[in-house]
Design an enzyme around this catalytic site. Structure first.
Site, PDB file in Angstrom:
ATOM      1  N   SER A  11     -78.019  27.293 -17.380  1.00  0.00           N
ATOM      2  CA  SER A  11     -78.596  26.783 -18.624  1.00  0.00           C
ATOM      3  C   SER A  11     -78.015  27.559 -19.799  1.00  0.00           C
ATOM      4  O   SER A  11     -78.168  28.781 -19.882  1.00  0.00           O
ATOM      5  CB  SER A  11     -80.116  26.950 -18.597  1.00  0.00           C
ATOM      6  OG  SER A  11     -80.611  26.877 -19.905  1.00  0.00           O
ATOM      7  N   HIS A  36     -76.464  22.858 -17.683  1.00  0.00           N
ATOM      8  CA  HIS A  36     -77.775  22.378 -18.116  1.00  0.00           C
ATOM      9  C   HIS A  36     -77.931  22.663 -19.616  1.00  0.00           C
ATOM     10  O   HIS A  36     -77.796  23.802 -20.053  1.00  0.00           O
ATOM     11  CB  HIS A  36     -78.837  23.124 -17.299  1.00  0.00           C
ATOM     12  CG  HIS A  36     -80.240  22.693 -17.521  1.00  0.00           C
ATOM     13  ND1 HIS A  36     -80.830  21.654 -16.843  1.00  0.00           N
ATOM     14  CD2 HIS A  36     -81.203  23.178 -18.344  1.00  0.00           C
ATOM     15  CE1 HIS A  36     -82.090  21.520 -17.232  1.00  0.00           C
ATOM     16  NE2 HIS A  36     -82.339  22.440 -18.139  1.00  0.00           N
ATOM     17  N   MET A  40     -84.419  20.832 -27.684  1.00  0.00           N
ATOM     18  CA  MET A  40     -85.818  21.021 -28.116  1.00  0.00           C
ATOM     19  C   MET A  40     -85.952  20.686 -29.593  1.00  0.00           C
ATOM     20  O   MET A  40     -85.069  21.023 -30.385  1.00  0.00           O
ATOM     21  CB  MET A  40     -86.230  22.481 -27.909  1.00  0.00           C
ATOM     22  CG  MET A  40     -85.989  22.992 -26.508  1.00  0.00           C
ATOM     23  SD  MET A  40     -86.434  24.730 -26.410  1.00  0.00           S
ATOM     24  CE  MET A  40     -85.946  25.099 -24.719  1.00  0.00           C
TER      25      MET A  40
HETATM   26  C1  DX5 Z   1     -87.048  26.128 -20.548  1.00  0.00           C
HETATM   27  C2  DX5 Z   1     -85.716  25.490 -20.234  1.00  0.00           C
HETATM   28  C3  DX5 Z   1     -84.922  26.184 -19.200  1.00  0.00           C
HETATM   29  C4  DX5 Z   1     -84.503  27.585 -19.550  1.00  0.00           C
HETATM   30  C5  DX5 Z   1     -84.380  28.360 -18.290  1.00  0.00           C
HETATM   31  O1  DX5 Z   1     -87.770  25.263 -21.339  1.00  0.00           O
HETATM   32  O2  DX5 Z   1     -85.910  24.163 -19.778  1.00  0.00           O
HETATM   33  O3  DX5 Z   1     -83.789  25.407 -18.823  1.00  0.00           O
HETATM   34  O4  DX5 Z   1     -83.293  27.644 -20.235  1.00  0.00           O
HETATM   35  O5  DX5 Z   1     -84.069  29.655 -18.646  1.00  0.00           O
HETATM   36  P1  DX5 Z   1     -84.355  30.911 -17.689  1.00  0.00           P
HETATM   37  O6  DX5 Z   1     -83.462  30.726 -16.490  1.00  0.00           O
HETATM   38  O7  DX5 Z   1     -83.987  32.052 -18.538  1.00  0.00           O
HETATM   39  O8  DX5 Z   1     -85.794  30.853 -17.301  1.00  0.00           O
HETATM   40 ZN    ZN Z   2     -84.194  23.072 -18.937  1.00  0.00          ZN
END
Ligand code: DX5
Ligand code: ZN
Length: 230
Positions: A11, A36, A40
């Site tokens: 991500s 990913h 938001m």
């Molecule tokens: C949270 C996002 C995730 C986030 C995960 O709302 O959807 O994709 O980036 O990040 P980590 O791996 O740091 O929890």
């Molecule tokens: Zn996500």
């Protein structure tokens, strides 16, 4: 689920945005399966991240699938823009969408992969009717909106239930998990039935570099898969 089927989707939320292209290339060179992209809007979740222009930029530097996680109030309004920018698939939330079936059909009509996401408080049963129409299901393992959060252990039972639903209804559907995935929780999620792991902090921001982090994650998930399926 065939052996070796665990996929890792770094991500970019946890990447260094000043070196985003470079970090995505590094992830691709080190065996990432998809990228990913968390979108938001400050309404659906209390945080703002990025728009289609970032997908457009990433499209120029990677051949990997760009999956876009829409954490916005009206995803339908932005699907075409993100498609034109080069997105390959969309993950849309069950929560807050009165016409989820229509959204999924729109994504498919655009020729893109469709996935449905559920938040920690949403039950697995909500996925049953939409499952035949999608390519992947995503179980949030943190509340959406921020990276760097702790994995919610209470979601493991739900991952198991979603895996059961998938095996009954559409075995080829991917089961993805997102949030707080590191070398410890990755193994738990895979053992519970996940086969795609979103990982932000543990790939881009754990201090050991993308290559070492990816290698470690790959190794623990393969071990967990072998342990579960022997
Ligand atoms: C949270 C996002 C995730 C986030 C995960 O709302 O959807 O994709 O980036 O990040 P980590 O791996 O740091 O929890
Ligand atoms: Zn996500």
């Amino acid at each position: 689920m065939p052996q070796g089927a665990i996929k890792i989707a770094p991500s970019i939320l946890a990447a260094d945005f000043a070196r985003l292209g470079e970090q995505v290339v590094e992830a691709e060179q080190n065996g990432a399966d998809r990228i990913h992209v968390d979108v938001m809007d400050g309404h659906f979740v209390p945080n703002i991240s990025l728009g289609a222009v970032v997908v457009e930029g990433l499209r120029k530097v990677t051949r990997l699938q760009l999956e876009v996680h829409m954490m916005i109030t009206n995803p339908d309004l932005f699907l075409e823009e993100f498609c034109e920018a080069g997105s390959d698939s969309f993950l849309v939330h069950w929560e807050g969408n009165a016409n989820l079936h229509r959204t999924v059909q729109r994504i498919k009509a655009l020729g893109k992969g469709a996935g449905v996401v559920i938040n920690p408080a949403t039950t697995a049963a909500m996925l049953e009717e939409i499952l035949p129409d999608v390519d992947q299901m995503l179980v949030m393992t943190v509340n959406p909106g921020f990276g760097h959060q702790h994995f919610l252990g209470s979601t493991l039972a739900k991952i198991r239930r979603v895996r059961e639903l998938i095996e009954q209804i559409k075995p080829e559907c991917d089961l993805e998990v997102d949030g707080g995935i590191d070398k410890k929780t990755a193994a738990l999620a895979v053992t519970a039935g996940a086969n795609v792991l979103v990982a932000g902090t543990s790939v881009f921001d754990d201090g050991q570099g993308v290559a070492a982090a990816k290698k470690q994650l790959r190794s623990v998930t393969n071990d967990a898969w072998n342990e579960t399926h022997r």
